[in-house]
Design an enzyme around this catalytic site. Structure first.
Site, PDB file in Angstrom:
ATOM      1  N   CYS A 126      -4.245   7.000   5.631  1.00 50.62           N
ATOM      2  CA  CYS A 126      -4.023   6.671   4.222  1.00 50.62           C
ATOM      3  C   CYS A 126      -5.254   6.929   3.374  1.00 50.62           C
ATOM      4  O   CYS A 126      -5.154   7.028   2.145  1.00 50.62           O
ATOM      5  CB  CYS A 126      -3.592   5.215   4.091  1.00 50.62           C
ATOM      6  SG  CYS A 126      -4.669   4.044   4.940  1.00 50.62           S
TER       7      CYS A 126
ATOM      8  N   GLU B  31       0.879  -1.176   0.000  1.00 53.29           N
ATOM      9  CA  GLU B  31       0.000   0.000   0.000  1.00 53.29           C
ATOM     10  C   GLU B  31       0.914   1.224   0.000  1.00 53.29           C
ATOM     11  O   GLU B  31       1.667   1.437   0.942  1.00 53.29           O
ATOM     12  CB  GLU B  31      -0.900   0.002   1.233  1.00 53.29           C
ATOM     13  CG  GLU B  31      -1.827   1.200   1.304  1.00 53.29           C
ATOM     14  CD  GLU B  31      -2.555   1.287   2.628  1.00 53.29           C
ATOM     15  OE1 GLU B  31      -2.706   2.413   3.148  1.00 53.29           O
ATOM     16  OE2 GLU B  31      -2.967   0.234   3.151  1.00 53.29           O
TER      17      GLU B  31
END
Length: 509
Positions: free
Chosen positions: A282, A245
């Site tokens: 995020c 990620e």
């Protein structure tokens, strides 16, 4: 300070707290990986695995006060936020224990011989087996949920894979405490402590992904760091899966009708989402397409009022603070960019939340304003004011992959009127999770969750949150014409383990 020492630092003051460990040498990494590799067989028993995961949650809860205190001292994220994150982490461990007990993740499929088929079908039996040792790279912004005891570790252990975690330098003491809790849980069930390894240091992280006995890796962090490790994983003599990620802008589109109907509500909600955790999530919304005109002005006014009231905050470390301050200033200096509430430095170690505005037309063609289409880590977002639906479409066509995309529609559009469906269809190729009339911050631990999206959000189409995250650490194996006595118990006709499976095309509980 010796380069080989790992210190816990206080981001509020920049001062050292304690010496935690030494950076791992190449020999240390090799020793940890080989010990984990040797521990694989100990995780074969699903009942033991599930019990281990539940005990791990218990041990973390028992150490909650010390874990939260240490994590707050190292990250400045605050006790309430960290207490909630630890509870989420424990829930996640127990959720994977339930998945292990159920056994559907093994995806057992049995096809008995069929001579009448074209071509004839032999006896075929398929299920999934663990990949092997998994390297986990801890995240800075989630010292529990995406670090040592987090989703990558929990899902890998649930799959039957030992892990070696590369601790994040922003919370080394927290990492050591969490690893100790997991190892204690392993010992309680007769498992080797090596099922959870821990190493510190940049070189250790590089060494992990290159180690020949590491079978896969999970990463949460920056585009630059993640891409370097991703390339290293692919360049190995035997490439391995790298589930990274990396970065996400998380665009938001507000229709004109939605702004007219509830501008103030949307503006206030946006402020809460983009400043949550000092903007260090995020899934923080980093670009918001809102209409020009009075309704959009009301939205911007509500956003300004709410953001201006947010107290200054501390970022995870000095490097991130410097990056945020420089990034916000560089963006604010672009032509036609305004700063109704200026983001940037506040106190000596704190930052002020803010947002920037720009005509959406500036983002429809390549140029210096492309910087606004890149993630800026911290409490800032960009409000792009559009004059037409065509401008929205042109901006969306230029966006990279994202973890999330959000659409705010009116009550009429939610019932099927207007452009809502078309906008949702335009957002779907951009992200792994689509949010309607809500905000992307907050990632539920659920079987249907998808936390992953097109590159550069992630390097694979899988998810790192939710029940299907376990699939990343498994591979399918088929047995053909194998004598029954030689088959794994999972594939025998009498189904001694009582697993759900598909037999001759029919799904059976």
């Amino acid at each position: 300070m010796s380069a080989a020492e790992v210190w816990s630092l206080d981001p509020r003051t920049g001062e050292r707290r304690e010496r935690v460990a030494a950076e791992a040498s190449a020999r240390d990494v090799d020793r940890a990986v080989r010990a984990a590799h040797d521990a694989r067989a100990a995780l074969a028993d699903r009942a033991v695995r599930a019990a281990f995961l539940r005990t791990a949650a218990d041990r973390l809860e028992a150490a909650r006060d010390r874990l939260v205190e240490t994590a707050d001292a190292e990250t400045a994220l605050g006790a309430p936020r960290l207490t909630g994150e630890l509870a989420r982490t424990c829930y996640q461990l127990r959720a994977f224990a339930a998945i292990v007990d159920e056994g559907a993740f093994l995806d057992v499929i049995i096809d008995h011989p069929d001579a009448s088929a074209t071509p004839p079908v032999p006896d075929l039996r398929r299920y999934k087996v663990p990949l092997g040792v998994v390297a986990v790279y801890a995240a800075s912004n989630f010292p529990f949920a995406f670090s040592v005891p987090g989703g990558d570790t929990a899902s890998a252990l649930a799959a039957g894979c030992p892990v070696v975690v590369k601790a994040h330098p922003d919370h080394p003491a927290t990492s050591e405490l969490a690893a100790a809790a997991l190892r204690d849980a392993a010992a309680a069930h007769g498992l080797p402590e090596a099922v959870v390894g821990l190493v510190h240091g940049f070189d250790a992280g590089v060494g992990l992904v290159r180690h020949p006995l590491v079978a896969a890796a999970g990463f949460t962090g920056s585009v630059r760091g993640g891409r370097a490790l991703f390339d290293a994983a692919a360049a190995r003599p035997v490439p391995i899966p790298f589930h990274g990620e990396l970065g996400s802008l998380n665009p938001v589109v507000v229709t004109g009708a939605a702004a007219a109907e509830r501008a103030e509500e949307i503006g206030t909600g946006l402020a809460g989402s983009m400043t949550l955790g000092t903007g260090q999530f995020c899934v923080k919304p980093g670009l918001v397409l809102a209409p020009a005109g009075p309704a959009g002005d009301r939205l911007a006014g509500a956003l300004a009022e709410a953001v201006a009231a947010v107290p200054e905050g501390v970022l995870l470390d000095g490097r991130m603070r410097d990056g945020f301050v420089a990034g916000a200033a560089e963006r604010a200096a672009l032509p036609d960019v305004g700063a109704p509430v200026a983001p940037g430095a506040a106190g000596e170690r704190t930052v002020a939340a803010g947002f920037l505005t720009v005509p959406a037309a500036r983002l429809t063609e390549e140029g210096p304003h492309d910087l606004l289409l890149e993630e800026c880590f911290g409490p800032v977002t960009v409000l792009a004011r559009y004059a037409s639906e065509d401008e929205v479409a042109r901006v969306l066509s230029r966006l990279p992959g994202n973890l999330t995309a959000t659409l705010h529609v009116s009550s009429g559009e939610a019932a099927g009127e207007g452009p809502g469906a078309a906008l949702l269809a335009a957002l779907t190729p951009l992200a792994g999770r689509l949010v309607v009339n809500g905000w992307p911050t907050g990632v539920a631990v659920a079987y249907a969750q998808q936390h992953g999206g097109p590159y550069p959000a992630t390097t694979s189409p899988s998810t790192s949150v939710g029940g299907t995250a376990i699939d990343r650490w498994l591979r399918p194996v088929a047995y053909q014409s194998t004598p029954h006595a030689l088959l794994p118990a999972e594939l025998r006709d009498d189904n001694p383990l009582k697993l759900p499976r598909r037999v001759d095309g029919v799904l059976r509980p």
